[in-house]
Scaffold this active site. Structure first.
Site, short mmCIF file in Angstrom:
data_model
loop_
_atom_site.label_atom_id
_atom_site.label_comp_id
_atom_site.label_asym_id
_atom_site.label_seq_id
_atom_site.Cartn_x
_atom_site.Cartn_y
_atom_site.Cartn_z
N GLY A 214 47.66 51.15 49.87
CA GLY A 214 47.12 50.77 48.69
C GLY A 214 45.69 49.96 49.14
O GLY A 214 45.82 49.32 50.29
N GLY A 217 44.39 44.21 47.45
CA GLY A 217 44.59 43.40 46.23
C GLY A 217 45.58 43.79 45.30
O GLY A 217 45.44 43.64 44.10
N THR A 218 46.08 45.04 45.61
CA THR A 218 46.95 45.72 44.79
C THR A 218 48.38 45.09 44.80
O THR A 218 49.01 45.81 43.93
CB THR A 218 46.92 47.25 44.95
OG1 THR A 218 47.17 47.62 46.46
CG2 THR A 218 45.71 48.17 44.70
N GLY A 219 48.44 44.44 45.41
CA GLY A 219 49.89 43.79 45.42
C GLY A 219 50.65 44.23 46.54
O GLY A 219 52.09 44.21 46.08
N GLU A 437 14.89 46.35 34.54
CA GLU A 437 16.11 46.42 33.88
C GLU A 437 15.93 47.15 32.36
O GLU A 437 16.75 47.74 32.25
CB GLU A 437 16.56 44.98 33.98
CG GLU A 437 16.82 44.15 35.20
CD GLU A 437 17.63 45.13 36.51
OE1 GLU A 437 18.50 45.77 35.80
OE2 GLU A 437 17.50 44.79 37.52
N ASP A 512 18.73 51.21 44.19
CA ASP A 512 18.88 52.49 43.11
C ASP A 512 18.45 53.81 43.61
O ASP A 512 19.05 54.67 43.63
CB ASP A 512 17.53 52.18 42.05
CG ASP A 512 17.93 50.88 41.30
OD1 ASP A 512 18.98 50.53 41.31
OD2 ASP A 512 17.19 50.36 40.80
P1 ADP Z 1 47.44 43.20 48.74
O1 ADP Z 1 48.63 42.67 49.89
O2 ADP Z 1 47.70 44.44 48.26
O3 ADP Z 1 45.94 42.92 49.35
P2 ADP Z 1 48.38 40.95 47.34
O4 ADP Z 1 50.07 41.35 47.28
O5 ADP Z 1 48.15 39.91 48.48
O6 ADP Z 1 47.82 42.13 47.39
O7 ADP Z 1 47.79 40.48 45.84
C1 ADP Z 1 47.23 39.40 45.69
C2 ADP Z 1 47.81 38.48 44.41
O8 ADP Z 1 47.22 39.45 43.18
C3 ADP Z 1 48.95 38.52 44.30
O9 ADP Z 1 49.53 37.19 44.97
C4 ADP Z 1 49.26 38.43 42.71
O10 ADP Z 1 48.83 36.96 42.35
C5 ADP Z 1 47.96 39.33 42.42
N1 ADP Z 1 48.67 40.70 41.94
C6 ADP Z 1 48.49 41.90 42.64
N2 ADP Z 1 48.97 42.90 41.99
C7 ADP Z 1 49.93 42.26 41.08
C8 ADP Z 1 50.72 42.69 40.19
N3 ADP Z 1 50.93 44.23 40.17
N4 ADP Z 1 51.39 42.05 39.15
C9 ADP Z 1 51.10 40.72 39.45
N5 ADP Z 1 50.26 40.00 40.39
C10 ADP Z 1 49.66 40.92 41.12
ZN ZN Z 2 17.73 48.60 39.65
#
Ligand code: ADP
Ligand code: ZN
Ligand code: MG
Length: 628
Positions: A214, A217-219, A437, A512
């Site tokens: 993924g 930041g997707t968790g 802009e 742009d």
């Molecule tokens: P990845 O490892 O995919 O880069 P992380 O697991 O480190 O992402 O996610 C970073 C933070 O984002 C987590 O610690 C949490 O706080 C938040 N986060 C991401 N996805 C979720 C989710 N589905 N539900 C709740 N918090 C989430």
């Molecule tokens: Zn522009």
């Protein structure tokens, strides 16, 4: 400038950094003491010249010796007569054997004889043994540290895997919002870890390795911890980049150590974050210097093969680049199962907001659903960050609760980079930015397929001097040709406005133009949106592994086609530019009014723009957040 949504700041979960190195300190102390002692001992010795016993006898025979002191029955301190050549220098010799004739001989030669016994001074004993005491203490300290979880200096080969026990902040599936599919797939792993016998009895083959795939930041990390939390087993977490260090062979030995730890603590989960850092295709790359990584990867493969999931150890790994992984990693018996951890959609964003907002005091006016709607494209980590930023904004203003405006500001900060209100810009530059802009912004209102404008601003953000942000009314994953074309027209809005009002354009149009060209090229080469060329994919865009994007693009078509492509791209761009010009020329008064308003008010939201250019307000506001 356009919306610049790449300014996300995914927090990187780090491993425990080393505490200040206590070892170095102890080491230096020991060295200092040893040196001091060395000098002290040197000066403690009486400076006597050692001579041979036979020379001593000769001195006696030559009647040069005035007196001797026999020390401890084996050492003789010799004092020569004043008239002898070597007088004044104290001398010393060792008696090599019991010489019964010595005393007689000394007396015959009129030498004064005395005896002495050197006492064993306690200071001396301590000095003799101190180095050993310190040395042994040091070894003991090192040993103790290796066993504990303390500082791991001098331990290059150890895995440093961070272990999350169940006790410290256990994460469960409920802490992960959304991700229903991923959870569903991981349920099986949880069930297995809870009760391995149940599965092994049936002879079921349990996946050894599961790869979480993924975007950043997707968790993924969160999800892996949740699996451990749900199953109630130990969790060993290590990042791929930790394996790759400057010393050759360290990575491989860390892998070995990590799996060893896992075996000892079964049932457990071994989690390798950022697998692509070690798991990239072997034999590709800059050449040279990747031996270490290959060794590490080989060791990883070996360890996974030598493993049996019956042992109760499951290996999870995470990556956002499954395409660059060495195929050997994905073979059966290794990471043969992939679980996709997807970007959140609008509902999921709302539930992520709920989870994180539960930790802060919310004002009554905060509507999480509206925030969710206004944050398309944000990952879970971005949203966690958003909530935190909003809380920070509220705290900075001494508010008791976090209000909707705090979220609004936090969102802008995250989407556009930190506002640089202090930047000094010349008046002329500000005017030109405003015109630029305004050109982007105005086009949103006269194009059929464009997303509604959210906000236009000349407050500098990040590297951009200003920007016009649009906001899709809903998440969308595919775009129509009309939308793409209008998007390109909007890209040219800034350029065209500059040209109309000043007769020349600025370098501020670079991004742009780039964006427009890129989109047109995609339309022609990938999305089949040019009639002459038809729905054919031209040029394989294989994701670059190590080289820059441009270089990695294969050219698998003829020169003739290349010319056609260039022509088609140019045609799309020319049409867009013409349309931008037509619209802005027709609405020149509005353009100038809008630019003027931007100079005075800096930031305008949709409704304000509408009022300025004399359009009716929208019945359903596409800008879900209230303006400032
Ligand atoms: P990845 O490892 O995919 O880069 P992380 O697991 O480190 O992402 O996610 C970073 C933070 O984002 C987590 O610690 C949490 O706080 C938040 N986060 C991401 N996805 C979720 C989710 N589905 N539900 C709740 N918090 C989430
Ligand atoms: Zn522009
Ligand atoms: Mg992660």
């Amino acid at each position: 400038m356009l919306n610049n949504q790449n300014d996300k700041l995914p927090p990187r979960p780090g491993l425990a950094g080393g505490r200040p190195n206590r070892f170095a300190l102890v080491f230096f102390l020991v060295m200092a003491v040893l040196f001091a002692m060395y000098f002290f001992r040197g000066s403690g010795r009486t400076e006597a010249r050692e001579i041979r016993y036979s020379d001593f006898l000769r001195y006696i025979e030559q009647n040069q010796v005035e007196s001797v002191t026999i020390r401890d029955n084996n050492t003789v301190d010799i004092f020569l007569r004043g008239n002898s050549g070597a007088a004044g220098v104290p001398m010393r010799t060792l008696i090599p054997y019991q010489d019964p004739g010595l005393i007689t001989m000394l007396r015959e030669n009129n030498v004064n004889v005395s005896g002495a016994v050197t006492g064993v001074s306690p200071l001396r004993v301590i000095l003799e043994f101190l180095p050993w005491i310190i040395f042994l203490t040091l070894i003991w300290l090192m040993f103790r540290n290796m066993q504990g979880s303390g500082v791991k200096a001098l331990q290059f080969g150890k895995s440093r895997a961070k272990r999350y026990h169940d006790e410290d902040k256990k994460v469960v599936f409920n802490d992960v919002a959304g991700q229903r599919d991923a959870k569903y797939e991981l349920e099986e792993v949880v069930a297995f870890l809870k009760n391995p016998q149940k599965f092994t009895k049936m002879g079921a083959r349990i996946p050894k390795g599961v790869l979480l795939v993924g975007m950043p930041g997707t968790g993924k990390t969160l999800m892996a911890r949740a699996v451990a939390g749900e199953a109630g087993v130990a969790f060993f977490h290590m990042s791929g980049s930790d394996f790759v260090e400057m010393f050759v062979g360290v990575g491989a030995s860390r892998v070995r150590d990590l799996f060893e730890q896992g075996r000892r603590n079964a049932p457990c989960i071994i989690f390798i974050d950022e697998l692509d850092a070690v798991g990239r295709v072997r034999g590709a790359g800059y050449g040279g210097g990747h031996d270490e990584r290959e060794q590490t990867l080989n060791q990883l493969l070996v360890e996974m093969d030598g493993f049996d999931s019956k042992d109760g150890v499951i290996i999870l790994a995470a990556t956002n680049r499954p395409d660059v992984l060495d195929p050997a990693l994905l073979r059966p018996g290794r990471f043969d199962r992939q679980v996709v951890v997807a970007m959140p959609d609008i509902k999921e964003r709302e539930s992520i907001l709920k989870i994180h907002a539960a930790k802060i005091p919310l004002d009554r006016d905060v509507e999480l659903s509206r925030i969710a709607r206004a944050t398309p494209g944000m990952s879970g980590a971005d949203i966690a960050n958003l909530v935190n930023e909003a809380a920070l904004f509220a705290a900075r203003r001494d508010k008791a609760k976090v209000e909707m405006t705090d979220f609004e500001e936090a969102r802008d900060k995250i989407l556009m980079g930190v506002a640089r209100t202090t930047l000094v810009i010349s008046d002329k530059e500000r005017r030109m930015t405003a015109v630029h802009e305004a050109g982007h912004a105005l086009l949103h209102y006269f194009l059929k397929n464009a997303d509604p404008l959210h906000k236009v601003t000349v407050v500098p953000h990040g590297r951009a001097l200003g920007m016009a942000m649009s906001l899709p009314e809903e998440d969308s994953y595919s775009r129509t040709r009309g939308w793409m074309e209008d998007r390109i027209v909007i890209c040219y809005g800034g350029w065209t406005a500059e040209l109309l009002c000043y007769g020349e354009t600025t370098t501020g149009t670079k991004q742009d133009i780039q964006q427009a060209t890129e989109m047109a090229r995609h339309m022609v080469c990938e999305w089949g949106m040019a009639e002459e060329l038809g729905p054919v994919a031209y040029g394989q865009e294989d994701e670059p592994i190590f080289l820059g994007k441009e270089i990695a693009r294969h050219k698998d078509y003829s020169e003739e086609t290349a010319r056609l492509i260039d022509k088609a791209v140019k045609e799309i761009l020319d049409n867009a530019r013409k349309e931008a010009r037509t619209i802005l020329e027709t609405h020149r008064p509005e353009l100038e009014k809008l630019a003027e308003a931007l100079i005075n008010r800096e930031t305008l939201v949709d409704d304000e723009v509408r009022a300025i250019i004399g359009l009716p307000a929208r019945e359903v506001s596409a800008a879900p957040l209230p303006g400032r």
